[in-house]
Design an enzyme around this catalytic site. Structure first.
Site, PDB file in Angstrom:
ATOM      1  N   GLY A  68       0.806  -1.208   0.000  1.00 39.81           N
ATOM      2  CA  GLY A  68       0.000   0.000   0.000  1.00 39.81           C
ATOM      3  C   GLY A  68       0.842   1.262   0.000  1.00 39.81           C
ATOM      4  O   GLY A  68       0.555   2.211   0.733  1.00 39.81           O
ATOM      5  N   GLY A  87      -1.035   7.976   1.173  1.00 44.63           N
ATOM      6  CA  GLY A  87      -1.080   8.070   2.620  1.00 44.63           C
ATOM      7  C   GLY A  87       0.224   7.759   3.324  1.00 44.63           C
ATOM      8  O   GLY A  87       1.319   8.125   2.892  1.00 44.63           O
ATOM      9  N   ILE A  88       0.110   7.063   4.438  1.00 46.83           N
ATOM     10  CA  ILE A  88       1.255   6.762   5.292  1.00 46.83           C
ATOM     11  C   ILE A  88       2.279   5.896   4.579  1.00 46.83           C
ATOM     12  O   ILE A  88       3.491   6.100   4.720  1.00 46.83           O
ATOM     13  CB  ILE A  88       0.750   6.081   6.582  1.00 46.83           C
ATOM     14  CG1 ILE A  88       0.062   7.127   7.458  1.00 46.83           C
ATOM     15  CG2 ILE A  88       1.888   5.418   7.343  1.00 46.83           C
ATOM     16  CD1 ILE A  88      -0.773   6.546   8.553  1.00 46.83           C
ATOM     17  N   GLY A  89       1.823   4.927   3.794  1.00 42.14           N
ATOM     18  CA  GLY A  89       2.756   4.068   3.066  1.00 42.14           C
ATOM     19  C   GLY A  89       3.614   4.849   2.097  1.00 42.14           C
ATOM     20  O   GLY A  89       4.828   4.628   1.992  1.00 42.14           O
ATOM     21  N   SER A  96      -3.782   0.168  14.568  1.00 40.17           N
ATOM     22  CA  SER A  96      -4.565   1.383  14.801  1.00 40.17           C
ATOM     23  C   SER A  96      -5.063   1.383  16.238  1.00 40.17           C
ATOM     24  O   SER A  96      -5.230   0.317  16.860  1.00 40.17           O
ATOM     25  CB  SER A  96      -5.763   1.426  13.843  1.00 40.17           C
ATOM     26  OG  SER A  96      -6.719   2.378  14.250  1.00 40.17           O
ATOM     27  N   TYR A 112     -13.557  -3.241  11.443  1.00 38.37           N
ATOM     28  CA  TYR A 112     -12.275  -2.578  11.256  1.00 38.37           C
ATOM     29  C   TYR A 112     -11.414  -2.725  12.515  1.00 38.37           C
ATOM     30  O   TYR A 112     -10.230  -3.077  12.440  1.00 38.37           O
ATOM     31  CB  TYR A 112     -12.472  -1.098  10.937  1.00 38.37           C
ATOM     32  CG  TYR A 112     -11.169  -0.341  10.809  1.00 38.37           C
ATOM     33  CD1 TYR A 112     -10.290  -0.595   9.754  1.00 38.37           C
ATOM     34  CD2 TYR A 112     -10.794   0.610  11.760  1.00 38.37           C
ATOM     35  CE1 TYR A 112      -9.079   0.086   9.645  1.00 38.37           C
ATOM     36  CE2 TYR A 112      -9.592   1.298  11.656  1.00 38.37           C
ATOM     37  CZ  TYR A 112      -8.736   1.029  10.603  1.00 38.37           C
ATOM     38  OH  TYR A 112      -7.537   1.695  10.498  1.00 38.37           O
TER      39      TYR A 112
END
Length: 339
Positions: free
Chosen positions: A57, A61-63, A175, A207
């Site tokens: 990923g 974003g973060i990746g 998370s 989630y």
């Protein structure tokens, strides 16, 4: 208990007891949390010349931010993307000379197997970052519930298939939502039903369960790695509340435009940047002499934002019986054995 050194991975014994962040035994809490220097940032990443990183990923974003900083520090970065076009575009943004991509769809075990076969050289660090958040009940091509399939089962399979290629670390991105996760009575049957989307479904609840699975996987992987003398250690990280495209996907998929706009506004006002959110992942991937099974998150209020520090997960994340049952079901459903 185990303490893992940066290089490979030696076990150290202190006064007859091996040291580690992970409470290996049920009646222990492990060592005091390892100290990360206050204000640790991307500028503190050591020279990574000669090191290879694989990030799932990595196109947003973060990746993507993590990949950018690893390449900046001299590392060679491989990202996974769901399409060749997206992979090419992202690699151009990150570094034309220090990045490459694999096409992989975590929702399809055959795609995961195909991508794994393309990992022909050793990598130093595997970062399991890709994910989906709070989407309506959807099934993968293998009939897994989509959030469990993407966030846990696909990663479980991919990491298992390339296990022998990993030199130093496996980092799983979890998370704070793991604190809401629930595997029912923790039995094999309950875990299987959750992975397959059977029974009552809650988008946010599922989630949280998938993020709890990330931690159960990490801590069980560390136990198994030490027992089998594998060459790497397992770590986890969470980004706090960071402004990425994950939060907007759920309302968009459900056609709730007002919710989508409200989420975008909250992100703009409250959330930290994706670059800041990537710091715990970068710390878990590169901080020298990090205890095996360390969990890294932001140091601010409620771990929502800030600079990296070692944190503790919810106690159920360290439950060995639950972790072993999840491991068994993960092997059963994906057909990937780590033996």
């Amino acid at each position: 208990f185990f303490f893992q050194a940066e290089d490979g991975i030696r076990d150290y014994k202190v006064t007859g007891v091996q040291t580690c962040a992970l409470p290996i035994y049920e009646n222990t809490r492990g060592l005091p949390l390892q100290r990360i220097p206050r204000g640790w940032s991307a500028s503190d990443i050591p020279n990574l010349t000669g090191k290879r990183f694989l990030i799932t990923g990595g196109t947003s974003g973060i990746g993507k931010e993590a990949a950018r900083e690893l390449a900046r520090a001299g590392g060679q970065v491989i990202i996974t993307a769901r399409s060749e076009k997206k992979g090419q575009e992202t690699c151009k943004e990150i570094s034309a000379s220090r990045s490459e991509f694999l096409v992989m769809d975590l929702n399809d075990v055959e795609s995961v197997r195909k991508a794994a076969r393309q990992v022909t050289e050793e990598i130093d660090v595997l970062i399991l970052n890709a994910g989906v958040m709070a989407i309506p009940l959807t099934k993968t091509s293998d009939d897994f519930e989509m959030q469990m399939g993407t966030n846990h089962l696909g990663h479980f399979a991919f990491a298992g298939l390339i296990r022998e290629k990993i030199r130093s670390r496996v980092v799983s991105v979890s998370s704070q939502a793991h604190r809401t996760g629930n595997f029912g009575d923790g039995s094999l049957e309950a875990i299987r039903d959750i992975c397959l989307g059977r029974g009552k479904y809650s988008a946010w609840g599922q989630y949280g369960t998938s993020k709890l699975a990330n931690l159960l996987f990490t801590f069980e992987l560390e136990r198994r790695a030490r027992k089998a003398n594998w060459s790497f250690s397992a770590f986890a990280a969470h980004p706090g509340y960071s402004n990425t495209n994950l939060q907007s996907v759920s309302p968009k998929v459900r056609g709730r435009m007002v919710e989508e706009r409200a989420t975008a506004l909250v992100n703009a006002v409250v959330a930290q940047s994706a670059a800041k959110g990537a710091l715990p992942t970068l710390c878990a991937a590169t901080f020298p002499n990090l205890y095996g099974a360390s969990y890294i998150g932001p140091d601010g209020l409620l771990e929502m934002r800030g600079y990296p520090k070692a944190v503790r997960a919810r106690s159920i994340a360290y439950d060995q019986t639950l972790a072993q049952n999840l491991w068994s079901i993960s092997e059963e459903l994906t057909g990937v054995s780590w033996r």
